[in-house]
Design a protein around this motif. Sequence first.
Motif, PDB file in Angstrom:
ATOM      1  N   LEU A   1       0.838  -1.187   0.000  1.00  0.00           N
ATOM      2  CA  LEU A   1       0.000   0.000   0.000  1.00  0.00           C
ATOM      3  C   LEU A   1       0.879   1.244   0.000  1.00  0.00           C
ATOM      4  O   LEU A   1       1.880   1.318   0.712  1.00  0.00           O
ATOM      5  CB  LEU A   1      -0.921   0.015   1.228  1.00  0.00           C
ATOM      6  CG  LEU A   1      -2.080  -0.981   1.230  1.00  0.00           C
ATOM      7  CD1 LEU A   1      -2.768  -0.982   2.588  1.00  0.00           C
ATOM      8  CD2 LEU A   1      -3.077  -0.652   0.131  1.00  0.00           C
ATOM      9  N   GLY A   2       0.488   2.224  -0.792  1.00  0.00           N
ATOM     10  CA  GLY A   2       1.280   3.440  -0.918  1.00  0.00           C
ATOM     11  C   GLY A   2       2.020   3.506  -2.238  1.00  0.00           C
ATOM     12  O   GLY A   2       2.485   4.573  -2.643  1.00  0.00           O
ATOM     13  N   GLY A   3       2.128   2.356  -2.914  1.00  0.00           N
ATOM     14  CA  GLY A   3       2.731   2.334  -4.232  1.00  0.00           C
ATOM     15  C   GLY A   3       4.209   2.694  -4.250  1.00  0.00           C
ATOM     16  O   GLY A   3       4.894   2.707  -3.233  1.00  0.00           O
ATOM     17  N   ILE A   4       4.701   3.021  -5.442  1.00  0.00           N
ATOM     18  CA  ILE A   4       6.117   3.332  -5.635  1.00  0.00           C
ATOM     19  C   ILE A   4       6.518   4.586  -4.867  1.00  0.00           C
ATOM     20  O   ILE A   4       7.550   4.625  -4.199  1.00  0.00           O
ATOM     21  CB  ILE A   4       6.425   3.513  -7.137  1.00  0.00           C
ATOM     22  CG1 ILE A   4       6.280   2.177  -7.868  1.00  0.00           C
ATOM     23  CG2 ILE A   4       7.830   4.075  -7.331  1.00  0.00           C
ATOM     24  CD1 ILE A   4       7.241   1.099  -7.396  1.00  0.00           C
ATOM     25  N   CYS A   5       5.710   5.634  -4.938  1.00  0.00           N
ATOM     26  CA  CYS A   5       6.074   6.910  -4.321  1.00  0.00           C
ATOM     27  C   CYS A   5       6.398   6.747  -2.847  1.00  0.00           C
ATOM     28  O   CYS A   5       7.453   7.153  -2.380  1.00  0.00           O
ATOM     29  CB  CYS A   5       4.939   7.923  -4.491  1.00  0.00           C
ATOM     30  SG  CYS A   5       5.245   9.470  -3.626  1.00  0.00           S
ATOM     31  N   LEU A   6       5.497   6.145  -2.130  1.00  0.00           N
ATOM     32  CA  LEU A   6       5.667   6.034  -0.684  1.00  0.00           C
ATOM     33  C   LEU A   6       6.737   5.017  -0.307  1.00  0.00           C
ATOM     34  O   LEU A   6       7.546   5.258   0.589  1.00  0.00           O
ATOM     35  CB  LEU A   6       4.321   5.666  -0.052  1.00  0.00           C
ATOM     36  CG  LEU A   6       4.220   5.711   1.469  1.00  0.00           C
ATOM     37  CD1 LEU A   6       2.776   5.989   1.875  1.00  0.00           C
ATOM     38  CD2 LEU A   6       4.681   4.409   2.090  1.00  0.00           C
ATOM     39  N   ASN A   7       6.770   3.909  -1.034  1.00  0.00           N
ATOM     40  CA  ASN A   7       7.675   2.824  -0.654  1.00  0.00           C
ATOM     41  C   ASN A   7       9.042   2.886  -1.326  1.00  0.00           C
ATOM     42  O   ASN A   7      10.050   2.487  -0.739  1.00  0.00           O
ATOM     43  CB  ASN A   7       7.020   1.476  -0.979  1.00  0.00           C
ATOM     44  CG  ASN A   7       5.806   1.207  -0.102  1.00  0.00           C
ATOM     45  OD1 ASN A   7       5.945   0.927   1.074  1.00  0.00           O
ATOM     46  ND2 ASN A   7       4.614   1.299  -0.687  1.00  0.00           N
ATOM     47  N   TRP A   8       9.080   3.388  -2.581  1.00  0.00           N
ATOM     48  CA  TRP A   8      10.333   3.336  -3.338  1.00  0.00           C
ATOM     49  C   TRP A   8      10.633   4.627  -4.087  1.00  0.00           C
ATOM     50  O   TRP A   8      11.504   4.643  -4.960  1.00  0.00           O
ATOM     51  CB  TRP A   8      10.281   2.177  -4.350  1.00  0.00           C
ATOM     52  CG  TRP A   8      10.247   0.849  -3.681  1.00  0.00           C
ATOM     53  CD1 TRP A   8       9.156   0.047  -3.494  1.00  0.00           C
ATOM     54  CD2 TRP A   8      11.346   0.180  -3.059  1.00  0.00           C
ATOM     55  NE1 TRP A   8       9.508  -1.084  -2.809  1.00  0.00           N
ATOM     56  CE2 TRP A   8      10.851  -1.030  -2.530  1.00  0.00           C
ATOM     57  CE3 TRP A   8      12.703   0.483  -2.906  1.00  0.00           C
ATOM     58  CZ2 TRP A   8      11.665  -1.929  -1.858  1.00  0.00           C
ATOM     59  CZ3 TRP A   8      13.507  -0.412  -2.241  1.00  0.00           C
ATOM     60  CH2 TRP A   8      12.994  -1.616  -1.731  1.00  0.00           C
ATOM     61  N   GLY A   9       9.961   5.703  -3.770  1.00  0.00           N
ATOM     62  CA  GLY A   9      10.168   6.929  -4.528  1.00  0.00           C
ATOM     63  C   GLY A   9      10.251   8.166  -3.667  1.00  0.00           C
ATOM     64  O   GLY A   9      11.216   8.386  -2.932  1.00  0.00           O
ATOM     65  N   CYS A  10       9.192   8.978  -3.740  1.00  0.00           N
ATOM     66  CA  CYS A  10       9.188  10.310  -3.120  1.00  0.00           C
ATOM     67  C   CYS A  10       9.677  10.321  -1.678  1.00  0.00           C
ATOM     68  O   CYS A  10      10.555  11.111  -1.320  1.00  0.00           O
ATOM     69  CB  CYS A  10       7.771  10.885  -3.139  1.00  0.00           C
ATOM     70  SG  CYS A  10       6.780  10.480  -4.574  1.00  0.00           S
ATOM     71  N   ILE A  11       9.116   9.475  -0.843  1.00  0.00           N
ATOM     72  CA  ILE A  11       9.376   9.551   0.596  1.00  0.00           C
ATOM     73  C   ILE A  11      10.752   9.011   0.986  1.00  0.00           C
ATOM     74  O   ILE A  11      11.547   9.715   1.615  1.00  0.00           O
ATOM     75  CB  ILE A  11       8.260   8.845   1.392  1.00  0.00           C
ATOM     76  CG1 ILE A  11       6.893   9.482   1.069  1.00  0.00           C
ATOM     77  CG2 ILE A  11       8.557   8.921   2.886  1.00  0.00           C
ATOM     78  CD1 ILE A  11       6.816  10.974   1.340  1.00  0.00           C
TER      79      ILE A  11
END
Length: 465
Positions: free
Chosen positions: A38-48
């Motif tokens: 949950l959270g997709g790429i951004c949260l898990n592997w990108g933006c954050i």
Amino acid sequence: MADQYDVIVLGSGPGGYVAAIRAAQLGLKVAIVEREKLGGICLNWGCIPTKALLRTSEVYHYITHADAYGLSVEKPAFDLAKIVDRSRKVAGQLNAGVKGLMKKNKISVVEGEGTITAKGKLSVVKDGKTTELLAKDIIVATGARARDLPFAKADGKKIWTYRHAMVPTEMPTKLLVIGSGAIGVEFASFYSDMGAEVTIVEMLDRILPVEDAEVSDFMTKQLTKQKMTILTKAGVEKLEAKGAGVSATIKTADGKSVTQEFSHAIVAIGIVPNTENIGLEAAGVKTTRGHIETDPYGRTNVDGIWAIGDVAGAPWLAHKASHEGVVAAEAIAGYKGVHPMDKSNIPGCTYSRPQVASVGLTEAKAKDAGYEVKVGKFPFIGNGKAIALGEAEGFIKTVFDAKTGELLGAHMVGAEVTELIQGYVVARQLETTEHELTHTVFAHPTLSEMMHESVLSAYGRALHF
């Protein structure tokens, strides 16, 4: 028997999970389908997680330059495993937060690979078991993945995508970054501040090519001052992992091909939308170069199928995806306050050192669009707070319609500009002109005062420069 919902969201990135929440808020029964986390790429592997890494490199930069602040630090060092662990824990904390939001809003989370199999029908497969879901409306929010070089697939050892670059097991000593968009420049900034020798290769004539030309020029000078090598109008013709490193053949601006050795390479040449094998072709959904065609509300050409986020085209930004998710959910629910997506007011941010942020038209694009413009510019060196922070490099540039005073665009480079840009985003959303901005009182001493001075500068009224 299939489970029945009002809306099914395929993909739980910043577009998908926000769409699910907004739909639930509007009284709809919602399911969200996710094949990974949950959270997709951004949260898990990108933006954050990248911002967690960049925070570490920022702190390390200050430590190694402590003398400039009258401080003394002996033998600064870092633990790469701990740096990565902190980044992963930040991502994990937010992943847990999204799980909590799904529970709070009574959204059903279905794990597995989702495929649209018929009108209003989606099949989810996990561990050989198939779950059938039904809904009047399906929102496709499957995101995108890193684009590989056709002649050199990332191996995760020496040739990396952004995903590999976030969890390094060893620190690069000599790093090649292919591509100078936000992702490429951010990783170049991180690894350079941590001690790597960095070379950036960009096919176009300037780095950060979507930004205002003056910002690109300034960033080239700043990154060069940080001892990075910047090669524009250049391309990588061959890339090969060899033993302890990577061999790259680079065609430079003068047309010559040079082979250089690096310890690692990061490929940051764009993204590929995740539109394969989810049933779009059979459903008749139109795509262009893999991206799903939509109207400003997220509707596709097929009734009952919507698309948001990276899969629906540029700009490929998390906040764009989230807003599209809200718009689509409200359109599905028949919410009276729904509004079409306006991409001209989406800010862009690059979290390098220095930071870059912008919204609206560049000076060149404003002129190309036929506007007569007034341009204001104010340097960080003219701002007391910037000098006190030891961050006196940078500028803020504003572009106005000379006839109406409309704020056409704003472009910033320097410390904390990714936070400052929102002031201009709000101004554009409210259709503010130079008149309102001129008469706005800005707190002192703050970096935001430069925003005011840039506006004043456009009309020959700058007070502090």
